[in-house]
Design an enzyme around this catalytic site. Structure first.
Site, mmCIF file in Angstrom:
data_model
loop_
_atom_site.group_PDB
_atom_site.id
_atom_site.type_symbol
_atom_site.label_atom_id
_atom_site.label_comp_id
_atom_site.label_asym_id
_atom_site.label_seq_id
_atom_site.Cartn_x
_atom_site.Cartn_y
_atom_site.Cartn_z
ATOM 1 N N GLY A 12 0.811 -1.221 0.000
ATOM 2 C CA GLY A 12 0.000 0.000 0.000
ATOM 3 C C GLY A 12 0.840 1.264 0.000
ATOM 4 O O GLY A 12 0.435 2.291 0.548
ATOM 5 N N ALA A 13 2.002 1.202 -0.659
ATOM 6 C CA ALA A 13 2.909 2.362 -0.662
ATOM 7 C C ALA A 13 2.735 3.219 -1.919
ATOM 8 O O ALA A 13 3.526 4.120 -2.174
ATOM 9 C CB ALA A 13 4.360 1.891 -0.538
ATOM 10 N N VAL A 65 -2.960 -7.462 -2.618
ATOM 11 C CA VAL A 65 -2.811 -8.247 -1.380
ATOM 12 C C VAL A 65 -3.955 -9.235 -1.167
ATOM 13 O O VAL A 65 -3.837 -10.153 -0.361
ATOM 14 C CB VAL A 65 -2.664 -7.341 -0.125
ATOM 15 C CG1 VAL A 65 -1.440 -6.465 -0.213
ATOM 16 C CG2 VAL A 65 -3.920 -6.519 0.140
ATOM 17 N N ASN A 91 0.655 -2.634 5.241
ATOM 18 C CA ASN A 91 0.029 -1.318 5.372
ATOM 19 C C ASN A 91 -1.207 -1.135 4.487
ATOM 20 O O ASN A 91 -2.047 -0.288 4.780
ATOM 21 C CB ASN A 91 1.084 -0.251 5.046
ATOM 22 C CG ASN A 91 0.484 1.108 4.797
ATOM 23 O OD1 ASN A 91 0.150 1.827 5.750
ATOM 24 N ND2 ASN A 91 0.322 1.485 3.537
ATOM 25 N N SER A 143 -5.828 -0.266 13.787
ATOM 26 C CA SER A 143 -6.469 1.055 13.843
ATOM 27 C C SER A 143 -7.137 1.222 15.190
ATOM 28 O O SER A 143 -7.566 0.240 15.814
ATOM 29 C CB SER A 143 -7.542 1.172 12.757
ATOM 30 O OG SER A 143 -8.333 2.322 12.977
ATOM 31 N N TYR A 158 -14.784 -2.548 9.035
ATOM 32 C CA TYR A 158 -13.399 -2.044 9.190
ATOM 33 C C TYR A 158 -12.917 -2.291 10.625
ATOM 34 O O TYR A 158 -11.808 -2.787 10.835
ATOM 35 C CB TYR A 158 -13.373 -0.554 8.840
ATOM 36 C CG TYR A 158 -12.005 0.099 8.896
ATOM 37 C CD1 TYR A 158 -11.034 -0.206 7.946
ATOM 38 C CD2 TYR A 158 -11.698 1.033 9.885
ATOM 39 C CE1 TYR A 158 -9.784 0.411 7.992
ATOM 40 C CE2 TYR A 158 -10.458 1.659 9.927
ATOM 41 C CZ TYR A 158 -9.512 1.340 8.972
ATOM 42 O OH TYR A 158 -8.272 1.957 9.015
ATOM 43 N N ALA A 160 -13.975 -4.547 12.716
ATOM 44 C CA ALA A 160 -13.812 -5.986 12.944
ATOM 45 C C ALA A 160 -12.531 -6.497 12.280
ATOM 46 O O ALA A 160 -11.783 -7.286 12.875
ATOM 47 C CB ALA A 160 -15.028 -6.731 12.396
ATOM 48 N N ALA A 161 -12.263 -6.025 11.072
ATOM 49 C CA ALA A 161 -11.051 -6.482 10.369
ATOM 50 C C ALA A 161 -9.796 -6.015 11.121
ATOM 51 O O ALA A 161 -8.839 -6.779 11.284
ATOM 52 C CB ALA A 161 -11.046 -5.954 8.940
ATOM 53 N N LYS A 162 -9.804 -4.785 11.590
ATOM 54 C CA LYS A 162 -8.621 -4.263 12.291
ATOM 55 C C LYS A 162 -8.443 -4.949 13.653
ATOM 56 O O LYS A 162 -7.309 -5.193 14.081
ATOM 57 C CB LYS A 162 -8.716 -2.741 12.451
ATOM 58 C CG LYS A 162 -8.580 -1.975 11.127
ATOM 59 C CD LYS A 162 -7.244 -2.248 10.431
ATOM 60 C CE LYS A 162 -6.985 -1.309 9.273
ATOM 61 N NZ LYS A 162 -5.765 -1.651 8.535
HETATM 62 N N1 LIG Z 1 -5.557 7.413 7.624
HETATM 63 C C1 LIG Z 1 -6.019 7.052 8.800
HETATM 64 O O1 LIG Z 1 -6.666 7.839 9.504
HETATM 65 C C2 LIG Z 1 -5.743 5.666 9.340
HETATM 66 C C3 LIG Z 1 -6.030 5.416 10.683
HETATM 67 C C4 LIG Z 1 -5.800 4.144 11.187
HETATM 68 C C5 LIG Z 1 -5.285 3.149 10.379
HETATM 69 N N2 LIG Z 1 -5.027 3.433 9.068
HETATM 70 C C6 LIG Z 1 -4.490 2.340 8.248
HETATM 71 O O2 LIG Z 1 -3.252 2.734 7.679
HETATM 72 C C7 LIG Z 1 -3.057 2.046 6.439
HETATM 73 C C8 LIG Z 1 -2.685 3.054 5.360
HETATM 74 O O3 LIG Z 1 -3.789 3.910 5.163
HETATM 75 P P1 LIG Z 1 -3.680 5.365 4.534
HETATM 76 O O4 LIG Z 1 -4.476 6.247 5.406
HETATM 77 O O5 LIG Z 1 -2.286 5.710 4.202
HETATM 78 O O6 LIG Z 1 -4.567 5.149 3.211
HETATM 79 P P2 LIG Z 1 -4.246 5.285 1.668
HETATM 80 O O7 LIG Z 1 -5.560 5.048 0.992
HETATM 81 O O8 LIG Z 1 -3.560 6.571 1.391
HETATM 82 O O9 LIG Z 1 -3.259 4.090 1.371
HETATM 83 C C9 LIG Z 1 -3.722 2.765 1.268
HETATM 84 C C10 LIG Z 1 -3.050 2.098 0.078
HETATM 85 O O10 LIG Z 1 -3.482 0.732 0.013
HETATM 86 C C11 LIG Z 1 -3.600 0.400 -1.362
HETATM 87 N N3 LIG Z 1 -4.480 -0.754 -1.566
HETATM 88 C C12 LIG Z 1 -5.823 -0.813 -1.479
HETATM 89 N N4 LIG Z 1 -6.249 -2.031 -1.817
HETATM 90 C C13 LIG Z 1 -5.149 -2.777 -2.126
HETATM 91 C C14 LIG Z 1 -4.937 -4.116 -2.556
HETATM 92 N N5 LIG Z 1 -5.967 -4.962 -2.761
HETATM 93 N N6 LIG Z 1 -3.674 -4.532 -2.767
HETATM 94 C C15 LIG Z 1 -2.620 -3.697 -2.584
HETATM 95 N N7 LIG Z 1 -2.751 -2.412 -2.185
HETATM 96 C C16 LIG Z 1 -4.012 -1.959 -1.970
HETATM 97 C C17 LIG Z 1 -4.170 1.655 -2.014
HETATM 98 O O11 LIG Z 1 -3.968 1.656 -3.426
HETATM 99 C C18 LIG Z 1 -3.395 2.744 -1.278
HETATM 100 O O12 LIG Z 1 -2.210 3.081 -1.972
HETATM 101 C C19 LIG Z 1 -4.347 1.273 6.178
HETATM 102 O O13 LIG Z 1 -4.195 -0.068 6.589
HETATM 103 C C20 LIG Z 1 -5.364 1.979 7.056
HETATM 104 O O14 LIG Z 1 -6.448 1.155 7.405
HETATM 105 C C21 LIG Z 1 -5.229 4.657 8.529
#
Ligand SMILES: NC(=O)c1ccc[n+]([C@@H]2O[C@H](COP(=O)([O-])OP(=O)(O)OC[C@H]3O[C@@H](n4cnc5c(N)ncnc54)[C@H](O)[C@@H]3O)[C@@H](O)[C@H]2O)c1
Length: 253
Positions: A12-13, A65, A91, A143, A158, A160-162
């Site tokens: 997810g980068a 993923v 991520n 999360s 979300y 439940a998954a986290k």
């Molecule tokens: N932003 C927040 O407030 C927050 C809070 C708690 C947890 N998180 C967690 O942090 C992580 C990153 O989130 P973010 O906020 O940077 O979001 P983001 O949407 O900027 O990044 C998530 C990335 O995951 C990729 N992705 C989605 N489905 C995919 C798949 N099937 N295979 C591969 N990649 C895939 C997307 O293309 C994206 O680049 C996530 O797991 C999110 O649940 C985020």
């Protein structure tokens, strides 16, 4: 902290303003060879260029993923080319702010597949290579939603998954410890500016949320990346099965 000679895979980068990209920047700055992975190919190319411009070594791999074959092929390719994966940051994530009565089966499956099954697929594919080297660091993105129930932008699926990620992390930590592999998770509160939050975070909403955060601001991607860099460092070698809250005090347990 020094990551020279370490190879780090971050899922997810691809998202420019996302947490995963910032993790890649931070690890690269400290010497790691980073592999950016995502389904967003354009985002991966931008990411590689950005890290190379900063003087780092970066590779990209397009990997969904949720697709076991895609994950296994991707991990095989990396290890064939680079010989190992020392650090895995699970991520990739998606969220949907849907009430439980409105969640379709397809949406439930999507949220679970990306946030939970993806962590399982990656861990299962990477662990044997870590075991071979008797070294590894895994960090999974949980999360605050998984802990307190209900996210600001995430529904019950979300949460439940986290919460599942938290339990999975602890079980893998026990299994992998005999190979000197650690497995931890982080539980961020709201992080502004990422794809998940952008659009949904209006100024008005942001103000209301900030009032509920003792440290008085929403999180930045750097807040999360710095903590993860510590958890995947040599120095954190005696920490495993732990979940680190990074939320400005909005949820303290
Ligand atoms: N932003 C927040 O407030 C927050 C809070 C708690 C947890 N998180 C967690 O942090 C992580 C990153 O989130 P973010 O906020 O940077 O979001 P983001 O949407 O900027 O990044 C998530 C990335 O995951 C990729 N992705 C989605 N489905 C995919 C798949 N099937 N295979 C591969 N990649 C895939 C997307 O293309 C994206 O680049 C996530 O797991 C999110 O649940 C985020």
């Amino acid at each position: 902290m020094n990551f020279e000679s370490r190879v780090a895979l971050i899922t997810g980068a691809g998202s420019e303003g996302g947490i995963g990209r910032e993790i890649a920047r931070q690890l690269s700055k400290k010497g790691a060879e980073v592999i950016l992975s995502d389904i967003n190919e354009d985002g991966l190319q931008t990411g590689i260029r950005e890290i190379e411009d900063l003087g780092g070594i970066a590779h990209s791999i397009t990997m969904d993923v949720t697709n076991k074959k895609s994950v296994q092929q991707g991990v095989k390719e990396i290890t064939e080319n680079l010989g190992k994966i020392d650090i895995l940051v699970n991520n990739a994530g998606v969220s949907r702010p849907t009430n439980v009565t409105e969640i379709s089966e397809d949406e439930w499956d999507l949220v679970f597949n990306v946030n939970m099954k993806g962590v399982f697929f990656l861990t299962q594919a990477v662990l044997p290579y870590m075991e071979e080297k008797n070294y590894g660091r895994i960090v999974n993105l949980g999360s605050v939603s998984g802990k307190r129930g209900g996210g600001i932008f995430g529904g019950s699926h979300y949460s439940a998954a986290k919460a599942g990620v938290t339990g999975f992390t602890k079980a893998v930590a026990r299994e992998a410890a005999k190979y000197q592999i650690t497995c931890n998770s982080v539980a961020p509160g709201l992080v502004g500016g990422t794809e998940i939050t952008s659009g949904l975070l209006t100024d008005e909403k942001k103000k209301a949320i900030q009032n509920d955060i003792p440290l008085g601001r929403v999180g930045k991607v750097e807040d999360i990346a710095y903590s993860i860099a510590f958890l995947v460092s040599e120095e954190a070698g005696y920490i495993t099965g732990e979940e680190l809250d990074i939320n400005g005090g909005s949820h303290i347990d």
